[in-house]
Design a protein around this motif. Structure first.
Motif, PDB file in Angstrom:
ATOM      1  N   VAL A 198      15.273   3.903  11.763  1.00 38.15           N
ATOM      2  CA  VAL A 198      16.638   4.373  12.033  1.00 38.15           C
ATOM      3  C   VAL A 198      16.994   5.563  11.146  1.00 38.15           C
ATOM      4  O   VAL A 198      17.600   6.542  11.591  1.00 38.15           O
ATOM      5  N   VAL A 199      16.572   5.473   9.868  1.00 37.46           N
ATOM      6  CA  VAL A 199      16.908   6.525   8.903  1.00 37.46           C
ATOM      7  C   VAL A 199      16.176   7.826   9.204  1.00 37.46           C
ATOM      8  O   VAL A 199      16.736   8.910   9.112  1.00 37.46           O
ATOM      9  N   ASN A 200      14.889   7.718   9.572  1.00 36.95           N
ATOM     10  CA  ASN A 200      14.090   8.913   9.798  1.00 36.95           C
ATOM     11  C   ASN A 200      13.093   8.638  10.922  1.00 36.95           C
ATOM     12  O   ASN A 200      12.319   7.685  10.858  1.00 36.95           O
ATOM     13  N   GLU A 201      13.095   9.478  11.919  1.00 36.63           N
ATOM     14  CA  GLU A 201      12.255   9.243  13.098  1.00 36.63           C
ATOM     15  C   GLU A 201      10.760   9.362  12.802  1.00 36.63           C
ATOM     16  O   GLU A 201       9.933   8.845  13.550  1.00 36.63           O
ATOM     17  N   SER A 202      10.411  10.019  11.708  1.00 40.94           N
ATOM     18  CA  SER A 202       9.001  10.169  11.359  1.00 40.94           C
ATOM     19  C   SER A 202       8.478   9.000  10.525  1.00 40.94           C
ATOM     20  O   SER A 202       7.292   8.965  10.187  1.00 40.94           O
ATOM     21  N   PHE A 203       9.340   8.048  10.198  1.00 39.73           N
ATOM     22  CA  PHE A 203       8.941   6.950   9.322  1.00 39.73           C
ATOM     23  C   PHE A 203       7.836   6.108   9.936  1.00 39.73           C
ATOM     24  O   PHE A 203       6.872   5.752   9.258  1.00 39.73           O
ATOM     25  N   LEU A 204       7.952   5.765  11.206  1.00 40.31           N
ATOM     26  CA  LEU A 204       6.990   4.879  11.856  1.00 40.31           C
ATOM     27  C   LEU A 204       5.824   5.612  12.493  1.00 40.31           C
ATOM     28  O   LEU A 204       5.061   5.006  13.246  1.00 40.31           O
ATOM     29  N   THR A 205       5.666   6.905  12.192  1.00 39.68           N
ATOM     30  CA  THR A 205       4.522   7.629  12.724  1.00 39.68           C
ATOM     31  C   THR A 205       3.244   7.179  12.013  1.00 39.68           C
ATOM     32  O   THR A 205       3.282   6.731  10.863  1.00 39.68           O
ATOM     33  N   ALA A 206       2.118   7.305  12.697  1.00 43.52           N
ATOM     34  CA  ALA A 206       0.847   6.865  12.127  1.00 43.52           C
ATOM     35  C   ALA A 206       0.537   7.598  10.833  1.00 43.52           C
ATOM     36  O   ALA A 206       0.052   6.995   9.860  1.00 43.52           O
ATOM     37  N   SER A 207       0.830   8.898  10.805  1.00 45.19           N
ATOM     38  CA  SER A 207       0.520   9.686   9.608  1.00 45.19           C
ATOM     39  C   SER A 207       1.321   9.207   8.401  1.00 45.19           C
ATOM     40  O   SER A 207       0.796   9.140   7.279  1.00 45.19           O
ATOM     41  N   ASN A 208       2.586   8.846   8.604  1.00 46.33           N
ATOM     42  CA  ASN A 208       3.408   8.382   7.479  1.00 46.33           C
ATOM     43  C   ASN A 208       2.981   6.996   7.009  1.00 46.33           C
ATOM     44  O   ASN A 208       2.931   6.723   5.808  1.00 46.33           O
ATOM     45  N   LEU A 209       2.666   6.115   7.948  1.00 48.07           N
ATOM     46  CA  LEU A 209       2.230   4.774   7.571  1.00 48.07           C
ATOM     47  C   LEU A 209       0.899   4.821   6.814  1.00 48.07           C
ATOM     48  O   LEU A 209       0.705   4.090   5.836  1.00 48.07           O
ATOM     49  N   ILE A 210      -0.011   5.705   7.255  1.00 47.90           N
ATOM     50  CA  ILE A 210      -1.279   5.866   6.541  1.00 47.90           C
ATOM     51  C   ILE A 210      -1.026   6.445   5.155  1.00 47.90           C
ATOM     52  O   ILE A 210      -1.673   6.067   4.169  1.00 47.90           O
ATOM     53  N   SER A 211      -0.058   7.354   5.076  1.00 50.77           N
ATOM     54  CA  SER A 211       0.308   7.941   3.787  1.00 50.77           C
ATOM     55  C   SER A 211       0.831   6.875   2.827  1.00 50.77           C
ATOM     56  O   SER A 211       0.513   6.889   1.631  1.00 50.77           O
ATOM     57  N   LEU A 247      -8.408   5.311   8.000  1.00 50.15           N
ATOM     58  CA  LEU A 247      -7.779   4.935   6.742  1.00 50.15           C
ATOM     59  C   LEU A 247      -8.613   5.424   5.567  1.00 50.15           C
ATOM     60  O   LEU A 247      -9.852   5.428   5.635  1.00 50.15           O
ATOM     61  N   PRO A 248      -7.970   5.814   4.456  1.00 47.10           N
ATOM     62  CA  PRO A 248      -8.708   6.231   3.265  1.00 47.10           C
ATOM     63  C   PRO A 248      -9.626   5.108   2.767  1.00 47.10           C
ATOM     64  O   PRO A 248      -9.295   3.925   2.885  1.00 47.10           O
TER      65      PRO A 248
END
Length: 335
Positions: A43-56, A181-182
Protein backbone atom coordinates in the motif's frame (compact mmCIF):
# COMPACT_ATOMS: atom_id res chain seq x y z
CA UNK A 1 4.87 -38.77 50.77
CA UNK A 2 1.75 -37.07 49.49
CA UNK A 3 -0.01 -38.67 46.53
CA UNK A 4 -1.11 -36.47 43.67
CA UNK A 5 -4.80 -36.75 42.91
CA UNK A 6 -5.73 -37.80 39.35
CA UNK A 7 -7.45 -34.48 38.73
CA UNK A 8 -4.41 -32.57 39.89
CA UNK A 9 -2.15 -34.73 37.72
CA UNK A 10 -4.27 -34.05 34.65
CA UNK A 11 -4.27 -30.34 35.40
CA UNK A 12 -0.49 -30.33 35.78
CA UNK A 13 0.05 -32.22 32.52
CA UNK A 14 -2.37 -29.91 30.74
CA UNK A 15 -0.53 -26.85 32.03
CA UNK A 16 2.82 -28.32 31.00
CA UNK A 17 1.60 -29.04 27.47
CA UNK A 18 0.13 -25.56 27.22
CA UNK A 19 3.38 -23.93 28.36
CA UNK A 20 5.41 -26.02 25.90
CA UNK A 21 3.26 -24.73 23.06
CA UNK A 22 3.83 -21.08 23.95
CA UNK A 23 7.31 -20.67 22.37
CA UNK A 24 6.09 -22.27 19.15
CA UNK A 25 3.05 -20.01 19.12
CA UNK A 26 5.33 -16.99 19.58
CA UNK A 27 7.41 -18.01 16.59
CA UNK A 28 4.42 -18.72 14.38
CA UNK A 29 2.90 -15.40 15.46
CA UNK A 30 5.60 -13.65 13.41
CA UNK A 31 4.26 -15.17 10.19
CA UNK A 32 0.95 -13.24 10.22
CA UNK A 33 2.92 -10.18 11.34
CA UNK A 34 5.11 -10.56 8.26
CA UNK A 35 2.01 -10.95 6.09
CA UNK A 36 0.54 -7.75 7.52
CA UNK A 37 3.79 -5.87 6.88
CA UNK A 38 3.86 -7.10 3.28
CA UNK A 39 0.33 -5.80 2.77
CA UNK A 40 1.23 -2.45 4.34
CA UNK A 41 4.33 -2.26 2.17
CA UNK A 42 2.31 -2.87 -0.97
CA UNK A 43 0.00 0.00 0.00
CA UNK A 44 2.82 2.38 0.93
CA UNK A 45 4.92 1.77 -2.18
CA UNK A 46 3.95 -0.10 -5.33
CA UNK A 47 7.51 -1.36 -5.85
CA UNK A 48 7.61 -3.05 -2.44
CA UNK A 49 6.26 -6.42 -3.60
CA UNK A 50 8.31 -6.54 -6.79
CA UNK A 51 10.66 -9.49 -7.20
CA UNK A 52 13.71 -7.23 -7.32
CA UNK A 53 12.84 -5.55 -4.00
CA UNK A 54 12.04 -8.81 -2.23
CA UNK A 55 15.34 -10.31 -3.43
CA UNK A 56 17.07 -7.14 -2.25
CA UNK A 57 15.53 -7.61 1.21
CA UNK A 58 16.81 -11.19 1.39
CA UNK A 59 20.27 -10.24 0.15
CA UNK A 60 20.57 -7.35 2.58
CA UNK A 61 19.56 -9.54 5.53
CA UNK A 62 21.88 -12.50 4.79
CA UNK A 63 24.83 -11.15 6.79
CA UNK A 64 22.59 -10.31 9.74
CA UNK A 65 21.02 -13.77 9.55
CA UNK A 66 24.42 -15.47 9.90
CA UNK A 67 25.37 -13.39 12.94
CA UNK A 68 21.95 -13.96 14.52
CA UNK A 69 22.44 -17.70 14.00
CA UNK A 70 25.67 -17.57 15.98
CA UNK A 71 24.25 -15.36 18.72
CA UNK A 72 21.16 -17.56 19.04
CA UNK A 73 23.31 -20.59 19.77
CA UNK A 74 25.19 -18.66 22.46
CA UNK A 75 21.92 -17.43 23.99
CA UNK A 76 20.40 -20.91 24.02
CA UNK A 77 23.47 -22.08 25.95
CA UNK A 78 22.72 -19.43 28.58
CA UNK A 79 25.54 -16.99 27.68
CA UNK A 80 26.04 -13.73 25.75
CA UNK A 81 28.49 -12.69 23.04
CA UNK A 82 28.54 -8.97 22.33
CA UNK A 83 31.83 -9.18 20.42
CA UNK A 84 30.23 -10.70 17.32
CA UNK A 85 29.59 -7.28 15.81
CA UNK A 86 33.32 -6.45 15.99
CA UNK A 87 34.21 -9.87 14.56
CA UNK A 88 32.07 -8.90 11.56
CA UNK A 89 34.54 -6.08 10.94
CA UNK A 90 37.97 -7.30 12.06
CA UNK A 91 37.86 -10.79 10.48
CA UNK A 92 37.30 -9.72 6.85
CA UNK A 93 39.66 -6.76 7.36
CA UNK A 94 42.56 -9.03 8.37
CA UNK A 95 41.87 -11.29 5.40
CA UNK A 96 41.72 -8.33 3.03
CA UNK A 97 44.91 -6.72 4.38
CA UNK A 98 46.78 -9.98 3.76
CA UNK A 99 45.59 -10.00 0.14
CA UNK A 100 45.46 -6.45 -1.22
CA UNK A 101 48.69 -4.69 -2.34
CA UNK A 102 48.04 -1.73 -0.01
CA UNK A 103 47.64 -3.98 3.03
CA UNK A 104 50.33 -5.78 4.99
CA UNK A 105 52.44 -6.25 1.86
CA UNK A 106 52.00 -10.04 1.82
CA UNK A 107 49.63 -10.21 -1.18
CA UNK A 108 48.36 -13.68 -0.36
CA UNK A 109 46.04 -15.44 -2.85
CA UNK A 110 42.32 -14.77 -2.41
CA UNK A 111 41.43 -18.25 -1.16
CA UNK A 112 44.06 -17.95 1.61
CA UNK A 113 42.64 -14.59 2.66
CA UNK A 114 39.13 -16.02 2.87
CA UNK A 115 40.41 -18.96 4.93
CA UNK A 116 42.09 -16.50 7.31
CA UNK A 117 38.77 -14.68 7.76
CA UNK A 118 37.17 -17.85 9.12
CA UNK A 119 40.24 -18.67 11.21
CA UNK A 120 40.18 -15.22 12.82
CA UNK A 121 36.54 -15.75 13.77
CA UNK A 122 37.40 -19.13 15.27
CA UNK A 123 40.36 -17.74 17.22
CA UNK A 124 38.20 -14.99 18.71
CA UNK A 125 35.65 -17.62 19.71
CA UNK A 126 38.35 -19.81 21.27
CA UNK A 127 39.65 -16.86 23.31
CA UNK A 128 36.16 -15.86 24.44
CA UNK A 129 35.43 -19.45 25.40
CA UNK A 130 38.67 -19.72 27.39
CA UNK A 131 37.90 -16.61 29.44
CA UNK A 132 34.25 -17.46 30.00
CA UNK A 133 34.22 -21.25 30.26
CA UNK A 134 37.62 -22.00 31.76
CA UNK A 135 38.30 -18.88 33.82
CA UNK A 136 34.60 -18.49 34.72
CA UNK A 137 34.54 -14.78 33.90
CA UNK A 138 31.27 -12.99 33.26
CA UNK A 139 30.27 -13.47 29.59
CA UNK A 140 28.68 -10.05 29.27
CA UNK A 141 31.73 -8.16 30.55
CA UNK A 142 34.26 -10.32 28.68
CA UNK A 143 32.55 -9.98 25.31
CA UNK A 144 31.89 -6.26 25.87
CA UNK A 145 35.62 -5.79 26.45
CA UNK A 146 36.37 -7.87 23.36
CA UNK A 147 33.95 -5.76 21.33
CA UNK A 148 35.91 -2.64 22.29
CA UNK A 149 39.33 -4.26 21.78
CA UNK A 150 38.46 -5.66 18.36
CA UNK A 151 36.92 -2.38 17.28
CA UNK A 152 40.14 -0.60 18.23
CA UNK A 153 42.22 -3.19 16.37
CA UNK A 154 40.06 -2.72 13.27
CA UNK A 155 40.52 1.06 13.30
CA UNK A 156 44.23 0.68 13.92
CA UNK A 157 44.79 -1.98 11.24
CA UNK A 158 42.90 0.00 8.60
CA UNK A 159 44.19 3.36 9.89
CA UNK A 160 40.59 4.51 9.78
CA UNK A 161 40.48 4.10 6.01
CA UNK A 162 38.16 2.11 3.75
CA UNK A 163 39.64 -0.96 2.09
CA UNK A 164 39.01 -1.34 -1.65
CA UNK A 165 40.49 -3.34 -4.54
CA UNK A 166 39.77 -6.75 -3.03
CA UNK A 167 39.66 -9.84 -5.25
CA UNK A 168 36.33 -10.79 -6.80
CA UNK A 169 36.25 -13.88 -4.59
CA UNK A 170 35.60 -11.64 -1.58
CA UNK A 171 32.33 -10.52 -3.20
CA UNK A 172 31.12 -13.81 -4.66
CA UNK A 173 28.79 -14.82 -1.82
CA UNK A 174 26.88 -11.57 -2.11
CA UNK A 175 27.00 -11.00 -5.86
CA UNK A 176 26.75 -14.47 -7.43
CA UNK A 177 23.24 -15.89 -7.75
CA UNK A 178 21.60 -19.30 -7.97
CA UNK A 179 18.00 -19.59 -9.22
CA UNK A 180 17.67 -15.83 -8.90
CA UNK A 181 18.83 -15.56 -5.28
CA UNK A 182 22.27 -14.51 -4.00
CA UNK A 183 24.50 -17.38 -2.85
CA UNK A 184 24.59 -15.74 0.59
CA UNK A 185 20.83 -16.25 0.96
CA UNK A 186 21.09 -19.94 0.06
CA UNK A 187 24.02 -20.31 2.45
CA UNK A 188 22.05 -18.79 5.31
CA UNK A 189 19.01 -20.97 4.60
CA UNK A 190 21.13 -24.14 4.48
CA UNK A 191 22.94 -23.31 7.71
CA UNK A 192 19.69 -22.48 9.50
CA UNK A 193 18.21 -25.77 8.32
CA UNK A 194 21.24 -27.81 9.39
CA UNK A 195 21.55 -26.13 12.79
CA UNK A 196 17.81 -26.35 13.39
CA UNK A 197 17.86 -30.06 12.57
CA UNK A 198 20.88 -30.59 14.82
CA UNK A 199 19.28 -28.77 17.74
CA UNK A 200 16.17 -30.87 17.45
CA UNK A 201 17.55 -34.31 16.74
CA UNK A 202 21.28 -34.45 17.53
CA UNK A 203 22.65 -35.25 20.94
CA UNK A 204 24.77 -32.09 21.06
CA UNK A 205 21.78 -29.93 20.14
CA UNK A 206 19.64 -31.41 22.90
CA UNK A 207 22.54 -31.03 25.30
CA UNK A 208 22.77 -27.35 24.39
CA UNK A 209 19.17 -26.80 25.49
CA UNK A 210 19.85 -28.72 28.69
CA UNK A 211 22.90 -26.57 29.45
CA UNK A 212 20.98 -23.36 28.88
CA UNK A 213 18.05 -24.55 30.96
CA UNK A 214 20.07 -25.73 33.97
CA UNK A 215 23.84 -25.98 33.64
CA UNK A 216 24.41 -27.85 36.90
CA UNK A 217 21.68 -30.37 36.18
CA UNK A 218 23.13 -30.93 32.71
CA UNK A 219 26.58 -31.52 34.21
CA UNK A 220 25.10 -33.95 36.73
CA UNK A 221 23.47 -35.82 33.84
CA UNK A 222 26.88 -36.46 32.31
CA UNK A 223 26.91 -33.70 29.69
CA UNK A 224 30.31 -32.11 29.07
CA UNK A 225 29.02 -28.59 29.60
CA UNK A 226 32.40 -26.87 29.28
CA UNK A 227 33.29 -28.48 25.95
CA UNK A 228 29.90 -27.74 24.37
CA UNK A 229 29.78 -24.17 25.70
CA UNK A 230 33.29 -23.50 24.39
CA UNK A 231 32.39 -25.01 21.02
CA UNK A 232 29.39 -22.70 20.77
CA UNK A 233 31.60 -19.60 21.11
CA UNK A 234 33.89 -20.91 18.37
CA UNK A 235 30.97 -21.62 16.03
CA UNK A 236 29.49 -18.18 16.75
CA UNK A 237 32.82 -16.54 15.93
CA UNK A 238 33.10 -18.38 12.62
CA UNK A 239 29.51 -17.47 11.69
CA UNK A 240 30.15 -13.81 12.54
CA UNK A 241 33.28 -13.84 10.38
CA UNK A 242 31.30 -15.43 7.55
CA UNK A 243 28.64 -12.76 8.03
CA UNK A 244 31.37 -10.14 7.77
CA UNK A 245 32.53 -11.63 4.48
CA UNK A 246 28.96 -11.52 3.14
CA UNK A 247 28.56 -7.92 4.31
CA UNK A 248 31.85 -7.02 2.63
CA UNK A 249 30.58 -8.44 -0.66
CA UNK A 250 27.24 -6.66 -0.30
CA UNK A 251 28.84 -3.27 0.42
CA UNK A 252 31.82 -3.75 -1.90
CA UNK A 253 34.36 -2.51 0.64
CA UNK A 254 35.47 -2.70 4.27
CA UNK A 255 35.44 0.41 6.41
CA UNK A 256 36.66 1.00 9.95
CA UNK A 257 33.10 0.94 11.30
CA UNK A 258 31.92 -2.28 9.66
CA UNK A 259 29.52 -4.06 11.99
CA UNK A 260 29.31 -1.09 14.36
CA UNK A 261 25.95 -1.19 16.19
CA UNK A 262 24.97 -4.46 14.51
CA UNK A 263 24.64 -6.25 17.83
CA UNK A 264 21.45 -4.32 18.60
CA UNK A 265 19.79 -5.69 15.47
CA UNK A 266 21.16 -9.14 16.28
CA UNK A 267 19.57 -9.17 19.73
CA UNK A 268 16.37 -7.65 18.38
CA UNK A 269 16.00 -10.40 15.78
CA UNK A 270 16.80 -13.14 18.28
CA UNK A 271 14.44 -11.85 20.96
CA UNK A 272 11.45 -11.26 18.70
CA UNK A 273 12.12 -14.69 17.20
CA UNK A 274 11.59 -16.33 20.58
CA UNK A 275 15.21 -16.93 21.64
CA UNK A 276 15.20 -16.66 25.44
CA UNK A 277 17.78 -14.43 27.10
CA UNK A 278 17.58 -16.82 30.05
CA UNK A 279 18.87 -19.69 27.91
CA UNK A 280 17.47 -23.10 27.07
CA UNK A 281 14.65 -21.93 24.78
CA UNK A 282 14.20 -20.91 21.16
CA UNK A 283 14.45 -22.37 17.66
CA UNK A 284 16.25 -21.45 14.47
CA UNK A 285 12.94 -21.03 12.69
CA UNK A 286 11.99 -18.35 15.18
CA UNK A 287 15.36 -16.62 14.86
CA UNK A 288 15.09 -16.61 11.05
CA UNK A 289 11.60 -15.11 11.10
CA UNK A 290 12.93 -12.48 13.49
CA UNK A 291 15.61 -11.55 10.95
CA UNK A 292 13.06 -11.37 8.14
CA UNK A 293 10.73 -9.21 10.21
CA UNK A 294 13.46 -6.66 10.92
CA UNK A 295 14.57 -6.68 7.27
CA UNK A 296 11.02 -6.05 6.04
CA UNK A 297 10.49 -3.27 8.60
CA UNK A 298 13.74 -1.56 7.61
CA UNK A 299 12.98 -1.80 3.90
CA UNK A 300 9.44 -0.55 4.45
CA UNK A 301 10.66 2.48 6.40
CA UNK A 302 13.25 3.21 3.71
CA UNK A 303 10.69 3.09 0.90
CA UNK A 304 8.38 5.29 2.97
CA UNK A 305 11.29 7.77 3.20
CA UNK A 306 11.31 7.68 6.98
CA UNK A 307 14.57 9.20 8.37
CA UNK A 308 17.09 6.50 9.30
CA UNK A 309 17.29 7.54 12.95
CA UNK A 310 13.65 6.54 13.39
CA UNK A 311 14.56 3.03 12.29
CA UNK A 312 16.64 2.55 15.43
CA UNK A 313 13.76 3.82 17.56
CA UNK A 314 11.42 1.31 15.89
CA UNK A 315 13.88 -1.54 16.51
CA UNK A 316 14.15 -0.52 20.16
CA UNK A 317 10.37 -0.54 20.46
CA UNK A 318 10.22 -3.99 18.87
CA UNK A 319 12.68 -5.31 21.46
CA UNK A 320 10.66 -3.89 24.36
CA UNK A 321 7.39 -5.30 23.05
CA UNK A 322 9.02 -8.70 22.51
CA UNK A 323 10.43 -8.73 26.03
CA UNK A 324 7.01 -7.91 27.49
CA UNK A 325 5.45 -10.63 25.37
CA UNK A 326 8.08 -13.10 26.58
CA UNK A 327 7.43 -12.06 30.18
CA UNK A 328 3.71 -12.64 30.05
CA UNK A 329 3.79 -15.78 27.93
CA UNK A 330 6.92 -17.41 29.30
CA UNK A 331 6.09 -17.20 32.95
CA UNK A 332 9.29 -15.54 34.15
CA UNK A 333 11.16 -12.35 33.34
CA UNK A 334 14.13 -12.30 30.98
CA UNK A 335 17.20 -10.66 32.44
Amino acid sequence: MTDVLPGERRATLSAAKKSSRIPRLRELALLPALAVLLIIGAVVNESFLTASNLISILGASAALALVVLGESLVLISGKFDLSLESTVGIAPAVGALLVIPSGFGTEWPAFAGIAVILVVGAVIGVFNGFLIVKLKLNAFIVTLAMLIILRGLLVGATEGKTLFDMPEAFFTLATATFIGLPISVWLALILYGLVGFGLRYHRVGRSLYAIGGNREAARAAGINTDRISWLVFVVAGVLAALGGLVLTGYVGAINASQGDGMIFQVFAAAVIGGISLDGGRGTMFGALTGVLLLAVVENLLTLAQVPSFWTQAVFGGIILVSLMLARFTGGKPQT
